[in-house]
Scaffold this motif. Sequence first.
Motif, short mmCIF file in Angstrom:
data_model
loop_
_atom_site.label_atom_id
_atom_site.label_comp_id
_atom_site.label_asym_id
_atom_site.label_seq_id
_atom_site.Cartn_x
_atom_site.Cartn_y
_atom_site.Cartn_z
N GLY A 19 0.79 -1.21 0.00
CA GLY A 19 0.00 0.00 0.00
C GLY A 19 0.82 1.25 0.00
N ALA A 20 2.10 1.16 0.32
CA ALA A 20 2.95 2.35 0.31
C ALA A 20 3.63 2.47 -1.05
CB ALA A 20 4.00 2.26 1.41
N SER A 21 4.21 3.61 -1.29
CA SER A 21 4.84 3.85 -2.59
C SER A 21 6.20 3.16 -2.66
CB SER A 21 5.00 5.36 -2.81
OG SER A 21 5.69 5.59 -4.01
N ARG A 22 6.34 2.26 -3.63
CA ARG A 22 7.62 1.56 -3.81
C ARG A 22 8.35 2.03 -5.06
NH1 ARG A 22 6.03 -4.80 -2.79
NH2 ARG A 22 5.28 -4.61 -0.66
N LEU A 23 7.70 2.81 -5.88
CA LEU A 23 8.27 3.17 -7.16
C LEU A 23 9.30 4.29 -7.02
CD1 LEU A 23 5.03 3.22 -9.36
CD2 LEU A 23 6.53 1.30 -8.83
N VAL A 24 10.30 4.25 -7.87
CA VAL A 24 11.26 5.35 -7.90
C VAL A 24 10.55 6.57 -8.48
CG1 VAL A 24 13.24 3.81 -8.09
CG2 VAL A 24 12.11 4.65 -10.16
N ASP A 25 11.12 7.74 -8.23
CA ASP A 25 10.44 8.98 -8.63
C ASP A 25 10.19 9.03 -10.14
OD1 ASP A 25 10.39 9.77 -6.04
OD2 ASP A 25 12.16 11.08 -6.17
N GLU A 65 7.20 6.93 -10.90
CA GLU A 65 5.99 7.59 -10.38
C GLU A 65 5.54 8.69 -11.34
OE1 GLU A 65 3.97 6.99 -8.09
OE2 GLU A 65 4.90 6.05 -6.35
N ASP A 66 6.49 9.51 -11.79
CA ASP A 66 6.16 10.60 -12.70
C ASP A 66 5.61 10.06 -14.02
OD1 ASP A 66 6.99 12.39 -10.80
OD2 ASP A 66 8.99 12.66 -11.66
N LEU A 67 6.25 9.02 -14.54
CA LEU A 67 5.81 8.45 -15.81
C LEU A 67 4.40 7.87 -15.69
CD1 LEU A 67 8.03 6.42 -18.19
CD2 LEU A 67 5.76 5.57 -17.64
N VAL A 68 4.13 7.14 -14.60
CA VAL A 68 2.80 6.56 -14.39
C VAL A 68 1.76 7.67 -14.30
CG1 VAL A 68 1.35 5.32 -12.74
CG2 VAL A 68 3.63 4.45 -13.29
N ARG A 69 2.06 8.72 -13.56
CA ARG A 69 1.10 9.81 -13.39
C ARG A 69 0.78 10.48 -14.73
NH1 ARG A 69 3.49 12.10 -9.66
NH2 ARG A 69 4.74 13.62 -10.81
N ILE A 76 2.51 1.87 -20.22
CA ILE A 76 3.47 2.24 -19.17
C ILE A 76 4.67 1.30 -19.23
CG2 ILE A 76 3.84 2.28 -16.67
CD1 ILE A 76 0.95 3.29 -16.39
N ALA A 77 4.42 0.01 -19.40
CA ALA A 77 5.51 -0.98 -19.47
C ALA A 77 6.42 -0.71 -20.67
CB ALA A 77 4.93 -2.39 -19.54
N PRO A 111 12.46 0.33 -14.12
CA PRO A 111 11.71 -0.84 -13.68
C PRO A 111 10.22 -0.71 -14.03
CG PRO A 111 12.32 0.54 -11.81
CD PRO A 111 13.06 1.07 -12.99
N VAL A 112 9.61 -1.81 -14.43
CA VAL A 112 8.21 -1.79 -14.85
C VAL A 112 7.31 -2.05 -13.64
CG1 VAL A 112 6.47 -2.87 -16.32
CG2 VAL A 112 8.81 -2.59 -17.16
N PRO A 113 6.38 -1.16 -13.33
CA PRO A 113 5.48 -1.40 -12.20
C PRO A 113 4.45 -2.47 -12.56
CG PRO A 113 4.82 0.59 -13.35
CD PRO A 113 6.10 0.13 -13.99
N SER A 114 3.96 -3.17 -11.54
CA SER A 114 2.96 -4.20 -11.78
C SER A 114 1.61 -3.57 -12.12
CB SER A 114 2.80 -5.08 -10.54
OG SER A 114 2.24 -4.32 -9.47
#
Length: 565
Positions: free
Chosen positions: A86-92, A95-99, A121-122, A131-134
């Motif tokens: 539930g916490a943020s594990r992504l590098v900045d 995070e920016d790219l996903v947003r 996103i992947a 790294p690719v987020p799930s």
Amino acid sequence: MDAESVRIVEFGTLTMSDDVWDRTKLISAAIAPLAVQSIAGTVAVGAVAAALGISRRQVYVLIKRLRDGSGLLTDLAPGHSSGGKGASRLVDEVEDLVRVIVRKQFLTRQKRTVASVHRDIAIECRAQALPVPSRSTVERRIRALNPVEVGRRRGGPDAVRSLQSAGGDVPVIGTILEQVQIDHTVIDMIVVDVRERQPIGRPYLTVAIDVFSRALVGMVVTLEAPSVVSVGLCLAHAATDKRPWLESLGVDAPWPMSGKPRQLYLDNASEFKSEALRRGCEQHGIDLAYRPPGRPHYGGIVERVIGTAMQQVHELPGTTFSSPVERGRYDSDRMAMLTLHELEKWLALAVASYHGRIHSTLGQTPTGRWAEGVAATGTPAVASNPTAFLIDFLPVVRRTLTRTGFVIDHVHYFANALKPWISRRDTLDPFLIRRDPRDLSRIWVLDPDGHLYVEVPYRTMANPVVSLWEHQRALARLHEPGIAQVDEEVLFRMIGQMRDIASTASKTTKRMRRDTQRRDTTTAAAKSRAPSPGAVLPPDSPDDEPPDAPSPAIAVAGFDQIEQW
């Protein structure tokens, strides 16, 4: 750190990413109802755990953090080393790219699926060697978005009608500080300067009213036009104990109404929509709400109070009344008698009188109504550190650290506390800095770790306290003859020359007198500052009156009845 430096803790109000901030708001909304219960039941905890996608144990941890915290949104923010579910594990960078991709591809009328957005996103992450987020991580980011915004962007206004209040009825308010309305007005009277007792123009009033009790909880009187700072000052006045301020005015009257509002209700003016105001309110658990366009009655309560106050002001010498027709042949400039300080004192007394009168809508006094609210809900939470509270609402600038400190608009700032950062300045990003436009003699610099604000004064301590308006006027004067290079010495020399002209002119104009009064108010505010971190920043420090200044006796009349609403 040098002994004179003051440090104020920063909890991430402007340094968190939007995703982490939104996630923290979501967690706070779910955990807060459990934290106020003496025992959090397993069924309720399980439901919250399922909604947030975390374990029951983590829910209990969050409940304890909220109970042990200081009442701030960031009490529940994920720690930098957390990494739990539930916490943020992504590098900045991720995070920016996903947003960006979520906003550009998911929040559209095309209504793309989460799977297709995750696929893009992947692809982009692999292209940038990130790294690719799930997919579940992307889903959590989307669930944390405002559902009204998501519905409006994907389906249009009709798709979110069920998520918003229906009809044109003003929502019912059931307790104190549940909703506070803030608004500005120019006061219908001319004030005079403290030295010559000559007219300097009309000041501005910013007020905050508690809708439930109709009590005024905050007030600011200033010569500056309404701005983000006016809102922050009024909020700080509302959220802190008013006794020190009343003592500084020489007013012996009760004004017990203080506390952090749960909702701040505003119109759609630009000063009410700054990033600093939004995050500052969210940090302190204050919900921001705006008046629906085309429905002016939603803000009628604060406007009625302002209108009533102006009617009372019309009885004071120097009033301008509400219109030239109403003013007639009355000479407002010639009849003006009150200084800004005296007007502020009169308003404080008038507010105390108003609080003690029967309100036609309530059928009781605002004081009595407030007391009932306190008895029902307990004493409201006030700002424990007024200085830190105000800093959360001050305007922000960003600057790179140099070997000699910071340079902002040709003015240099330095403190020994900066030395450890100067040695590694080449590796540091621009610093986030807050400054008070009323007093440029110091700035508040956020440390590179984002945990503390450090007070940093002028590098040249002999420079006088100036406000932003005076600084900008001096720059404009320097640019008139085509001076391209402006340094600090030239700037402050020009400010000194302007002050000399305003102070020694045999026949000063109204604008000169007004500028002198604004400068004196700024200087008085700086002198009144206490060196401790807990010192109260006064909403608008009163003018220093000379011993022989006349003090006209003005009868104080309380506000008349507010019309039925």
